[in-house]
Design a protein around this motif. Structure first.
Motif, PDB file in Angstrom:
ATOM      1  N   GLN A 230       0.835  -1.149  -0.159  1.00 48.19           N
ATOM      2  CA  GLN A 230      -0.149   0.005  -0.060  1.00 48.19           C
ATOM      3  C   GLN A 230       0.908   1.296  -0.155  1.00 48.19           C
ATOM      4  O   GLN A 230       2.156   1.097   0.449  1.00 48.19           O
ATOM      5  CB  GLN A 230      -0.938  -0.291   1.263  1.00 48.19           C
ATOM      6  N   PHE A 231       0.164   2.280  -0.188  1.00 51.82           N
ATOM      7  CA  PHE A 231       0.923   3.690  -0.294  1.00 51.82           C
ATOM      8  C   PHE A 231       0.018   4.664   0.011  1.00 51.82           C
ATOM      9  O   PHE A 231      -1.335   4.627  -0.148  1.00 51.82           O
ATOM     10  CB  PHE A 231       1.748   3.914  -1.733  1.00 51.82           C
ATOM     11  N   GLU A 232       0.430   5.788   0.386  1.00 51.99           N
ATOM     12  CA  GLU A 232      -0.169   7.154   0.656  1.00 51.99           C
ATOM     13  C   GLU A 232       0.491   8.217  -0.210  1.00 51.99           C
ATOM     14  O   GLU A 232       1.715   8.307  -0.344  1.00 51.99           O
ATOM     15  CB  GLU A 232      -0.279   7.515   2.051  1.00 51.99           C
ATOM     16  N   LEU A 233      -0.248   9.059  -1.094  1.00 45.94           N
ATOM     17  CA  LEU A 233       0.295   9.918  -2.085  1.00 45.94           C
ATOM     18  C   LEU A 233       0.795  11.245  -1.287  1.00 45.94           C
ATOM     19  O   LEU A 233       0.066  11.504  -0.365  1.00 45.94           O
ATOM     20  CB  LEU A 233      -0.539  10.225  -3.049  1.00 45.94           C
ATOM     21  N   PHE A 234       1.832  11.689  -1.347  1.00 49.16           N
ATOM     22  CA  PHE A 234       2.387  12.878  -0.809  1.00 49.16           C
ATOM     23  C   PHE A 234       1.313  14.220  -1.093  1.00 49.16           C
ATOM     24  O   PHE A 234       0.997  14.918  -0.205  1.00 49.16           O
ATOM     25  CB  PHE A 234       3.732  13.459  -1.252  1.00 49.16           C
ATOM     26  N   GLU A 235       0.833  14.049  -2.354  1.00 50.17           N
ATOM     27  CA  GLU A 235      -0.305  15.101  -2.633  1.00 50.17           C
ATOM     28  C   GLU A 235      -1.505  14.954  -1.927  1.00 50.17           C
ATOM     29  O   GLU A 235      -2.261  16.027  -1.481  1.00 50.17           O
ATOM     30  CB  GLU A 235      -0.538  14.921  -4.298  1.00 50.17           C
ATOM     31  N   ASP A 236      -2.119  13.866  -1.702  1.00 51.71           N
ATOM     32  CA  ASP A 236      -3.299  13.435  -0.954  1.00 51.71           C
ATOM     33  C   ASP A 236      -2.965  13.929   0.474  1.00 51.71           C
ATOM     34  O   ASP A 236      -3.983  14.269   1.226  1.00 51.71           O
ATOM     35  CB  ASP A 236      -3.459  12.186  -0.805  1.00 51.71           C
ATOM     36  N   ILE A 237      -1.701  14.029   1.061  1.00 56.52           N
ATOM     37  CA  ILE A 237      -1.434  14.445   2.491  1.00 56.52           C
ATOM     38  C   ILE A 237      -1.373  15.853   2.629  1.00 56.52           C
ATOM     39  O   ILE A 237      -1.916  16.534   3.561  1.00 56.52           O
ATOM     40  CB  ILE A 237      -0.084  13.491   3.040  1.00 56.52           C
ATOM     41  N   GLU A 238      -0.518  16.515   1.766  1.00 52.14           N
ATOM     42  CA  GLU A 238      -0.024  17.933   1.819  1.00 52.14           C
ATOM     43  C   GLU A 238      -0.380  18.830   1.050  1.00 52.14           C
ATOM     44  O   GLU A 238      -0.484  19.992   1.247  1.00 52.14           O
ATOM     45  CB  GLU A 238       1.652  17.786   1.777  1.00 52.14           C
ATOM     46  N   VAL A 239      -1.087  18.202  -0.245  1.00 51.17           N
ATOM     47  CA  VAL A 239      -1.475  19.225  -1.267  1.00 51.17           C
ATOM     48  C   VAL A 239      -3.114  19.128  -1.165  1.00 51.17           C
ATOM     49  O   VAL A 239      -3.782  20.311  -0.905  1.00 51.17           O
ATOM     50  CB  VAL A 239      -0.956  19.111  -2.703  1.00 51.17           C
ATOM     51  N   ASN A 240      -3.678  18.127  -1.576  1.00 51.06           N
ATOM     52  CA  ASN A 240      -5.053  18.182  -1.479  1.00 51.06           C
ATOM     53  C   ASN A 240      -5.792  17.959  -0.187  1.00 51.06           C
ATOM     54  O   ASN A 240      -7.116  18.222  -0.041  1.00 51.06           O
ATOM     55  CB  ASN A 240      -5.825  16.606  -2.226  1.00 51.06           C
ATOM     56  N   LYS A 241      -4.886  17.582   0.870  1.00 53.15           N
ATOM     57  CA  LYS A 241      -5.454  17.362   2.289  1.00 53.15           C
ATOM     58  C   LYS A 241      -6.413  16.437   2.186  1.00 53.15           C
ATOM     59  O   LYS A 241      -7.363  16.578   3.179  1.00 53.15           O
ATOM     60  CB  LYS A 241      -5.668  18.697   2.862  1.00 53.15           C
ATOM     61  N   LYS A 242      -6.412  15.270   1.388  1.00 52.72           N
ATOM     62  CA  LYS A 242      -7.400  14.363   1.591  1.00 52.72           C
ATOM     63  C   LYS A 242      -7.417  13.636   2.726  1.00 52.72           C
ATOM     64  O   LYS A 242      -8.241  12.792   3.244  1.00 52.72           O
ATOM     65  CB  LYS A 242      -7.395  13.330   0.157  1.00 52.72           C
ATOM     66  N   ILE A 243      -6.163  13.564   3.144  1.00 53.32           N
ATOM     67  CA  ILE A 243      -5.826  12.803   4.669  1.00 53.32           C
ATOM     68  C   ILE A 243      -4.743  13.620   5.326  1.00 53.32           C
ATOM     69  O   ILE A 243      -3.958  14.012   4.631  1.00 53.32           O
ATOM     70  CB  ILE A 243      -5.474  11.101   4.258  1.00 53.32           C
ATOM     71  N   SER A 244      -4.911  13.567   6.701  1.00 54.16           N
ATOM     72  CA  SER A 244      -4.089  14.101   7.496  1.00 54.16           C
ATOM     73  C   SER A 244      -2.860  13.460   7.546  1.00 54.16           C
ATOM     74  O   SER A 244      -2.824  12.315   7.428  1.00 54.16           O
ATOM     75  CB  SER A 244      -4.612  14.591   8.924  1.00 54.16           C
ATOM     76  N   PHE A 245      -1.638  14.010   7.754  1.00 52.22           N
ATOM     77  CA  PHE A 245      -0.288  13.448   8.384  1.00 52.22           C
ATOM     78  C   PHE A 245      -0.519  12.296   9.274  1.00 52.22           C
ATOM     79  O   PHE A 245      -0.307  11.012   9.015  1.00 52.22           O
ATOM     80  CB  PHE A 245       0.533  14.492   8.764  1.00 52.22           C
ATOM     81  N   SER A 246      -1.241  12.643  10.120  1.00 58.22           N
ATOM     82  CA  SER A 246      -1.271  11.872  11.261  1.00 58.22           C
ATOM     83  C   SER A 246      -2.317  10.457  10.786  1.00 58.22           C
ATOM     84  O   SER A 246      -1.847   9.304  11.404  1.00 58.22           O
ATOM     85  CB  SER A 246      -1.677  12.224  12.561  1.00 58.22           C
TER      86      SER A 246
END
Ligand SMILES: N=CN[C@@H](CCC(=O)O)C(=O)O
Length: 333
Positions: A230-246
């Motif tokens: 699995q992975f989490e995109l940088f863009e979803d964490i930091e750009v689109n804010k689809k998911i928070s860092f934590s």
């Protein structure tokens, strides 16, 4: 085959810039000068460098990762020794002996036929040294902190853990890339795909993957193994804010940390950090520190690898060693 150049106490003391009234970390840092007795030593963490950039060159990248280890060690030796920094928890083993391979690589011309494949053979030779060394350190019950070198060395770390623990291990990778490229010659972009293919890697999670630098072919390869990768995109964490860092970190934790796992950090995930694939848009150093500090303390974590730092490629030459030194001190604090 010589695996490791063990450092002496004098080697370490020579890196310290002494100052009256202060005690620097390097003045208290102990060394282990041979394999016997490692198990009996009280220190939990064993620091080890891999001064090579052959894996990066074999991946058509910019060289320079061979210099990160010594830069980092010099900085670490000159942080303060105080009751927060806990020098008594760590010892220095030395460096993987990459001299022969680096010499052979320097004799090759990038114009010659099968240049990358020839470099790949040298990477395989380093793989053997890294896996044998990691196996010994983990068998001794110690926690290796490995400073690369290219990300090709993830393969040796995972194989060494597999041999020591007699089971595949999970891996959590803080990285802009999956390094799950094709199983061609060995290089810095296929350490995880090789470890997965050969059965050393169980579950794999890439935290902060950059969508612009992941091919469709790699995405489809990952999708084939969705139960284990699995992975989490940088863009979803930091750009689109689809998911928070934590929340992304907790997702990774649920997927990886309920069994034995290795922790990897590619410095190219950090914004403007000197590295082969340096990026103007990435995580902050503080986010990386928070991530490593948290996950390295999980009881199932068996090693940390910090790699791809290339001091000469960054805007600020001295900051790569300082960043690595921050990360090392976060683990042992
Ligand atoms: N370990 C890094 N691998 C990346 C970066 C390559 C590069 O140097 O640009 C990759 O293969 O995509």
């Amino acid at each position: 085959m010589k695996l490791v150049k063990f450092y002496t106490q004098e080697d370490i003391r020579a890196l310290v810039n002494k100052r009256r009234g202060e005690l620097k970390f390097g003045e208290g840092l102990s060394v282990v000068s041979n394999w016997s007795g490692l198990t009996e030593r009280p220190e939990k963490y064993v620091l080890l460098g891999i001064p090579e950039d052959i894996g990066v060159r074999a991946n058509y990248g910019n060289p320079g990762t061979a210099l990160a280890w010594m830069d980092a060690l010099k900085v670490l030796c000159n942080i303060q020794q105080n009751h927060y920094t806990h020098v008594e928890r760590i010892m220095v083993l030395g460096e993987i002996d990459c001299d022969d391979e680096m010499r052979s690589a320097s004799r090759l011309s990038s114009k010659e036929e099968n240049y990358s494949e020839k470099l790949g053979k040298l990477v395989s030779a380093i793989d053997n040294k890294v896996s044998n060394t990691i196996q010994r350190v983990v068998e001794a019950g110690k926690f290796p902190i490995v400073i690369g070198g290219g990300h090709n060395n993830s393969y040796g770390n995972l194989k060494g853990c597999y041999n020591a623990l007699q089971k595949p291990v999970n891996c959590l990778n803080f990285d802009a890339h999956t390094d799950f490229r094709a199983l061609e010659h060995r290089h810095s972009g296929n350490g995880f795909s090789y470890a997965f293919e050969e059965g050393y890697l169980a579950n794999y999670f890439t935290f902060g993957l950059h969508r612009n630098y992941t091919s469709q072919a790699v995405l489809e390869r990952l999708q084939l193994h969705v139960q284990r990768i699995q992975f989490e995109l940088f863009e979803d964490i930091e750009v689109n804010k689809k998911i928070s860092f934590s929340d992304a970190a907790h997702k990774a934790e649920a997927f990886i940390c309920n069994d034995t796992f290795g922790l990897e950090l590619d410095l190219d995930a950090i914004e403007d950090m000197g590295s082969s694939a340096m990026t103007p848009g990435g995580f902050s150093i503080t986010e990386a520190r928070r991530f490593i500090s948290y996950f390295s303390k999980n009881p199932n974590c068996v090693y940390l690898h910090i790699c791809e730092g290339a001091p000469t490629l960054g805007n600020f030459k001295t900051q790569v060693g300082k960043t690595i030194s921050f990360l090392i001190s976060d683990v042992i604090a």
